[in-house]
Design a protein around this motif. Structure first.
Motif, mmCIF file in Angstrom:
data_model
loop_
_atom_site.group_PDB
_atom_site.id
_atom_site.type_symbol
_atom_site.label_atom_id
_atom_site.label_comp_id
_atom_site.label_asym_id
_atom_site.label_seq_id
_atom_site.Cartn_x
_atom_site.Cartn_y
_atom_site.Cartn_z
ATOM 1 N N ALA A 1 12.286 -6.750 0.178
ATOM 2 C CA ALA A 1 11.815 -5.501 0.586
ATOM 3 C C ALA A 1 12.455 -4.178 0.140
ATOM 4 N N VAL A 2 13.824 -4.153 0.485
ATOM 5 C CA VAL A 2 14.664 -3.133 0.106
ATOM 6 C C VAL A 2 14.567 -2.951 -1.519
ATOM 7 N N ILE A 3 14.802 -3.976 -2.087
ATOM 8 C CA ILE A 3 14.938 -3.885 -3.823
ATOM 9 C C ILE A 3 13.506 -3.373 -4.304
ATOM 10 N N ALA A 4 12.450 -3.617 -3.563
ATOM 11 C CA ALA A 4 10.964 -3.084 -3.911
ATOM 12 C C ALA A 4 11.155 -1.732 -3.741
ATOM 13 N N SER A 5 11.568 -1.297 -2.711
ATOM 14 C CA SER A 5 11.539 0.211 -2.050
ATOM 15 C C SER A 5 12.475 1.147 -3.065
ATOM 16 N N VAL A 6 13.489 0.324 -3.648
ATOM 17 C CA VAL A 6 14.291 1.082 -4.745
ATOM 18 C C VAL A 6 13.456 1.377 -5.957
ATOM 19 N N VAL A 7 12.780 0.235 -6.260
ATOM 20 C CA VAL A 7 12.013 0.519 -7.567
ATOM 21 C C VAL A 7 10.651 1.366 -7.328
ATOM 22 N N TRP A 8 10.163 1.220 -6.081
ATOM 23 C CA TRP A 8 9.099 2.059 -5.809
ATOM 24 C C TRP A 8 9.620 3.601 -6.000
ATOM 25 N N GLU A 9 10.782 3.880 -5.400
ATOM 26 C CA GLU A 9 11.262 5.496 -5.193
ATOM 27 C C GLU A 9 11.522 5.803 -6.483
ATOM 28 N N MET A 10 12.311 4.911 -7.214
ATOM 29 C CA MET A 10 12.742 5.640 -8.645
ATOM 30 C C MET A 10 11.537 5.720 -9.619
#
Length: 189
Positions: free
Chosen positions: A125-134
């Motif tokens: 979930a945290v990795i998906a959040s990073v990708v989404w924000e970038m």
């Protein structure tokens, strides 16, 4: 001189804390570094943080350490780099040292195994959040070349199965061409 010592102390405490409580690898720490250094301390601009993350990802080695190197250098030069790197590698070193002492007890423990399995979902979930924000930052700026590169890299990795190293090298080449293209008057992307 006093101000630099305060920055170094704050940098050490921040990177030590981030490294100690980050589970799941370097991409997780990137998001937390952004929240700490961009959103909370306002030491780095968001676009500059994206550039630093790109450098950290492109360099060989662990992304957490690479991120600490570029952020530490940006904030306080060589002293910042050394401070951030020591603070980043110290928590995993201590944890791995303790785990190695008790490895026999942890190896077959069902509870430890289940806890680690549960942490995998949180890390995803945290990795998906990073990708989404970038990705959201690139999309909001409407830099069409960057959007095209991002989409192409995503398709190349997920659909075509092209090795990540090849994708990174191609993206570096495109970035260099874009930067050093003669006769460029402004950024059309």
């Amino acid at each position: 001189m006093e101000k630099k010592h305060k920055i170094l102390l704050k940098l050490f405490i921040s990177t030590f804390y981030l490294s100690a409580f980050t589970f799941g690898g370097g991409y997780v720490i990137v998001t937390l570094m952004k929240k700490k250094f961009v959103d909370q301390y306002h030491w780095i601009e968001e676009e500059e943080m994206l550039d630093l993350v790109a450098i950290a990802q492109s360099a060989p080695g662990a992304i957490a350490v690479n991120g600490a190197i570029v952020v530490g250098y940006k904030l306080a030069g060589i002293a910042g780099t050394i401070t951030a790197v020591i603070a980043t590698i110290l928590p995993p070193f201590l944890v791995i040292s303790v785990i190695s002492i008790f490895y026999e007890a942890f190896r077959d423990n069902q509870v430890v195994s289940l806890v680690l399995e549960g942490m995998q979902a949180g890390v995803a979930a945290v990795i998906a959040s990073v990708v989404w924000e970038m990705a959201a930052g690139i999309l909001l700026e409407k830099k069409w070349l960057s959007i095209l590169i991002m989409a192409g890299a995503l398709i190349a990795a997920s659909c075509l199965g092209i090795n990540a190293v090849v994708i990174i090298l191609v993206c570096i080449a495109v970035g260099l061409l874009k930067t050093f293209m003669p006769g460029r008057k402004g950024d059309p992307s």
